[in-house]
Design a protein around this motif. Structure first.
Motif, PDB file in Angstrom:
ATOM      1  N   VAL A   1       6.816   9.970   2.967  1.00 20.37           N
ATOM      2  CA  VAL A   1       6.305  10.349   1.651  1.00 20.37           C
ATOM      3  C   VAL A   1       7.433  10.883   0.768  1.00 20.37           C
ATOM      4  CG1 VAL A   1       4.752  11.908   0.424  1.00 20.37           C
ATOM      5  CG2 VAL A   1       3.986  10.806   2.528  1.00 20.37           C
ATOM      6  N   GLN A   2       8.260  11.748   1.339  1.00 22.09           N
ATOM      7  CA  GLN A   2       9.364  12.332   0.585  1.00 22.09           C
ATOM      8  C   GLN A   2      10.359  11.256   0.155  1.00 22.09           C
ATOM      9  OE1 GLN A   2      11.321  15.485   2.673  1.00 22.09           O
ATOM     10  NE2 GLN A   2      12.640  16.041   0.962  1.00 22.09           N
ATOM     11  N   GLU A   3      10.651  10.313   1.041  1.00 28.58           N
ATOM     12  CA  GLU A   3      11.587   9.251   0.705  1.00 28.58           C
ATOM     13  C   GLU A   3      11.009   8.310  -0.349  1.00 28.58           C
ATOM     14  OE1 GLU A   3      13.983   5.596   2.944  1.00 28.58           O
ATOM     15  OE2 GLU A   3      12.797   7.040   4.100  1.00 28.58           O
ATOM     16  N   HIS A   4       9.714   8.003  -0.215  1.00 32.91           N
ATOM     17  CA  HIS A   4       9.085   7.068  -1.151  1.00 32.91           C
ATOM     18  C   HIS A   4       9.100   7.613  -2.577  1.00 32.91           C
ATOM     19  CE1 HIS A   4       6.284   3.973  -2.578  1.00 32.91           C
ATOM     20  NE2 HIS A   4       5.604   4.947  -3.168  1.00 32.91           N
ATOM     21  N   TYR A   5       8.860   8.916  -2.726  1.00 34.09           N
ATOM     22  CA  TYR A   5       8.814   9.513  -4.060  1.00 34.09           C
ATOM     23  C   TYR A   5      10.125  10.174  -4.460  1.00 34.09           C
ATOM     24  CZ  TYR A   5       3.835   8.571  -4.127  1.00 34.09           C
ATOM     25  OH  TYR A   5       2.615   7.933  -4.130  1.00 34.09           O
ATOM     26  N   SER A   6      11.166  10.019  -3.621  1.00 29.30           N
ATOM     27  CA  SER A   6      12.498  10.554  -3.940  1.00 29.30           C
ATOM     28  C   SER A   6      12.422  12.020  -4.345  1.00 29.30           C
ATOM     29  CB  SER A   6      13.148   9.734  -5.052  1.00 29.30           C
ATOM     30  OG  SER A   6      13.349   8.407  -4.642  1.00 29.30           O
ATOM     31  N   ILE A   7      11.826  12.814  -3.451  1.00 30.86           N
ATOM     32  CA  ILE A   7      11.690  14.249  -3.692  1.00 30.86           C
ATOM     33  C   ILE A   7      12.914  14.942  -3.126  1.00 30.86           C
ATOM     34  CG2 ILE A   7      10.269  16.293  -3.327  1.00 30.86           C
ATOM     35  CD1 ILE A   7       7.894  14.417  -2.897  1.00 30.86           C
TER      36      ILE A   7
ATOM     37  N   ILE B   1       5.504  17.494  -8.353  1.00 30.39           N
ATOM     38  CA  ILE B   1       4.582  16.551  -7.729  1.00 30.39           C
ATOM     39  C   ILE B   1       3.809  17.274  -6.637  1.00 30.39           C
ATOM     40  CG2 ILE B   1       6.436  15.745  -6.200  1.00 30.39           C
ATOM     41  CD1 ILE B   1       4.982  13.054  -6.025  1.00 30.39           C
ATOM     42  N   ILE B   2       2.495  17.056  -6.588  1.00 29.49           N
ATOM     43  CA  ILE B   2       1.630  17.653  -5.566  1.00 29.49           C
ATOM     44  C   ILE B   2       1.017  16.529  -4.747  1.00 29.49           C
ATOM     45  CG2 ILE B   2      -0.469  18.981  -5.143  1.00 29.49           C
ATOM     46  CD1 ILE B   2       0.139  20.653  -7.565  1.00 29.49           C
ATOM     47  N   ILE B   3       1.218  16.591  -3.438  1.00 28.29           N
ATOM     48  CA  ILE B   3       0.631  15.608  -2.525  1.00 28.29           C
ATOM     49  C   ILE B   3      -0.529  16.268  -1.801  1.00 28.29           C
ATOM     50  CG2 ILE B   3       1.021  14.159  -0.509  1.00 28.29           C
ATOM     51  CD1 ILE B   3       4.046  15.190  -2.379  1.00 28.29           C
TER      52      ILE B   3
ATOM     53  N   ALA C   1      15.873   6.241  -8.481  1.00 25.70           N
ATOM     54  CA  ALA C   1      14.744   5.526  -7.899  1.00 25.70           C
ATOM     55  C   ALA C   1      13.604   5.498  -8.904  1.00 25.70           C
ATOM     56  CB  ALA C   1      14.307   6.206  -6.601  1.00 25.70           C
ATOM     57  N   GLU C   2      12.503   4.828  -8.510  1.00 27.72           N
ATOM     58  CA  GLU C   2      11.348   4.748  -9.395  1.00 27.72           C
ATOM     59  C   GLU C   2      10.764   6.129  -9.633  1.00 27.72           C
ATOM     60  OE1 GLU C   2       6.970   2.590  -9.575  1.00 27.72           O
ATOM     61  OE2 GLU C   2       8.308   2.284  -7.868  1.00 27.72           O
ATOM     62  N   TYR C   3      10.743   6.963  -8.592  1.00 22.44           N
ATOM     63  CA  TYR C   3      10.257   8.326  -8.719  1.00 22.44           C
ATOM     64  C   TYR C   3      11.410   9.271  -8.401  1.00 22.44           C
ATOM     65  CZ  TYR C   3       5.847   5.855  -8.185  1.00 22.44           C
ATOM     66  OH  TYR C   3       4.807   4.993  -8.324  1.00 22.44           O
ATOM     67  N   LYS C   4      11.493  10.353  -9.140  1.00 23.00           N
ATOM     68  CA  LYS C   4      12.547  11.334  -8.908  1.00 23.00           C
ATOM     69  C   LYS C   4      12.010  12.702  -9.240  1.00 23.00           C
ATOM     70  CE  LYS C   4      16.726  12.551  -7.807  1.00 23.00           C
ATOM     71  NZ  LYS C   4      17.239  12.338  -6.451  1.00 23.00           N
ATOM     72  N   TYR C   5      11.850  13.557  -8.223  1.00 25.06           N
ATOM     73  CA  TYR C   5      11.304  14.896  -8.412  1.00 25.06           C
ATOM     74  C   TYR C   5      12.196  15.882  -7.682  1.00 25.06           C
ATOM     75  CZ  TYR C   5       7.274  12.097  -9.729  1.00 25.06           C
ATOM     76  OH  TYR C   5       6.458  11.177 -10.324  1.00 25.06           O
TER      77      TYR C   5
END
Length: 552
Positions: A299-305, A79-81, A41-45
């Protein structure tokens, strides 16, 4: 050239053969992909952390964030939200938090999740993060600095504008450049006089925010006088309509990301009478909000955490410290402080009431010190006040300059513990001019006045009613009866009775010693200074307090 083409034909034939022979394996690989082969994905953490920023922002918030960020680092979070829901708070605390985010967290992705309001200092912290996402029915903006005076909040005067707004404006400008926000919109979060228009280029689709002068210039631009766009006209076509074609126009609408409906845009998008304040849909259209995410799963899904997200809230000690600085608690502490002093002065010795009063004083000035409302100077002023009172009582008895100065120092020091620091202030004690400082002063006056009024009422009740309660006699002695003030014959016990006449041994200023027969008795006058060898008469006896008057 021939050799390259021949190689290409050979390669094509080989590729076809490989595809035909390996097709079953490719199909199997697609139906059961491994973790390594899954699309990225665009983000992967691998690890993420949520840190809450709720309620008012103070130095307690800053210290708490430092602690929780350190925990996130120990967890190796990538990543810190920041879960933000705040009406704002202290400017100095917000500036410190922004520096922490930009400097100390430069190696960690930071996301401001506005859930559900980020006003004032909250919007400053949000813009400092790498990205902003918002929940449904959320709001961000309105970070204006309001000054005040004795007549209440006022507009920022020109002579104070630079001092009051510069730190906040510079923080927003830095965040705008760092995180690619429009600097003019960021300034409109702070400066009310800015009137911002939203325009779009009809040829390129570019959108731009501009003040009125720039807006008028852009609207006058046409393809004919725009060198960058003149080459777009074909040379071999005849122009039938010779009227100029506009290059820019005001944006008329945007698409609501939640409903998909077209929302009409009112121009200017930021009127000169308002500070920029945005809902989640408007913030998305203006380029602040990157996504609308209403819960942590989104949030978790959007940033692929991957895995579980850690969540760090404030602990009990931080909440308790913030609770100690609330108005009801401070009123109660000040009330108990006054009552403790009153009971201690009206009972022999130093006991429980005095100890309780000291504890209340320590909490009253210590909690604001921990939250950043008070600094060491306020504490020094309070201690100087008590030192002056001690000098007045024990060194130069009476109620003169030292006593009055001590009381003033205590009042000023205690009031100062309600007032936060203001940018540009160097002298520790000052009259507040910003909205937060003025509001703190108001709260301080209300708190101390309320506590003083309640203390007077409680003192009357204590003096008249509580001594009659038998189970309290151990803590509060009853008022003396007639028998208690009867003449005492034994002067050697250190007592004197009303009407007795003695000779002053040491200067009474106004406390000192008087000789009654063979005994020396500690006495106090009504405020007069009496020299040695002067005759005085006892006019009042209450407990261990003997009051005398000069004989004329």
């Amino acid at each position: 050239m021939y050799r390259i083409q021949k190689w290409q034909h050979s390669t094509l034939i080989a590729a076809v053969i490989i595809c035909v022979l390996g097709l079953p394996h490719l199909v199997c690989a697609q139906t059961a992909p491994t973790t390594e082969e899954a699309p990225t994905a665009e983000y992967k953490y691998s690890k993420g952390t949520v840190i809450t920023i709720h309620s008012d922002i103070s130095d307690v918030t800053t210290a708490s964030l430092r602690r929780r960020i350190e925990l996130a680092r120990r967890d190796k979070s990538e990543i810190i939200i920041f879960d933000i829901d705040t009406p704002g708070g202290m400017v100095s605390s917000a500036l410190d938090i922004c520096q922490i985010i930009k400097k100390d967290l430069a190696d960690i992705k930071t996301v401001a999740w506005v859930n559900s309001d980020a006003y004032s200092a909250g919007s400053m912290i949000s813009v400092a993060c790498d990205e902003i996402v918002m929940s449904r029915s959320s709001t961000i903006g309105d970070c204006g600095v309001i000054l005040g005076g004795p007549m209440g909040p006022q507009e920022v005067p020109e002579e104070l504008r630079a001092k009051a707004e510069s730190p906040v404006l510079e923080q927003f400008r830095d965040s705008a450049a760092f995180n690619h926000y429009d600097p003019l919109l960021c300034e409109s979060l702070v400066i009310k006089e800015l009137e911002v228009f939203w325009l779009e280029n009809l040829q390129t689709g570019e959108k731009r925010f501009a003040l009125e002068v720039e807006k008028n210039r852009l609207l006058r631009e046409t393809i004919a006088d725009d060198n960058s766009n003149s080459s777009r006209l074909p040379d071999d076509e005849e122009i039938v309509d010779e009227s100029p074609i506009k290059t820019w126009q005001l944006v008329e609408s945007y698409i609501d990301p939640i409903t998909g409906r077209s929302i009409k845009v009112s121009q200017p998008v930021v009127p000169s009478t308002e500070l920029l304040t945005m809902s989640q849909s408007r913030a998305t259209a203006l380029g602040f909000c990157k996504a609308i995410l209403s819960n942590l799963n989104e949030v978790q899904e959007h940033y692929s955490i991957a895995g579980q997200i850690s969540r760090y809230d404030t602990n009990w000690s931080e909440d308790f410290t913030a609770w100690l600085t609330s108005m009801p608690v401070r009123i109660f502490l000040l009330l108990i402080l006054m009552l403790g002093v009153y009971v201690e002065f009206n009972t022999p010795g130093v006991g429980v009431p005095g100890t309780v009063a000291l504890i209340c004083l320590a909490i009253f000035v210590g909690a604001p010190y921990l939250t950043g409302l008070a600094n060491v100077w306020e504490l020094v002023v309070v201690l100087i006040g008590f030192a002056l009172l001690a000098v007045e009582v024990f060194v130069i008895p009476g109620f003169g300059i030292a006593g009055i100065s001590g009381v003033l120092c205590i009042i000023i020091g205690l009031l100062a513990t309600f007032i936060p620091d203001e940018p540009g202030r160097s002298f520790p004690i000052y009259w507040p001019e910003m909205e937060d400082g003025l509001e703190g002063l108001k709260i301080g006056i209300v708190t101390m006045a309320s506590a003083g009024t309640a203390a007077v009422v409680a003192m009357i009740i204590i003096s008249r009613m509580l001594p009659k309660i038998t189970w309290l006699h151990g803590a509060i002695p009853p008022n003396p009866t007639r028998e208690d003030v009867q003449p005492i014959v034994d002067y050697h016990q250190g007592y004197a009775k009303v009407g007795d006449i003695g000779i002053v041994e040491s200067p009474l200023r106004p406390a000192g010693k008087v000789r009654f027969g063979p005994a020396l008795v500690d006495v106090v006058t009504e405020g007069d200074f009496v020299d040695p060898k002067t005759e005085v008469q006892v006019i009042e006896c209450q407990g261990n307090r003997v009051v005398v008057r000069r004989l004329t």
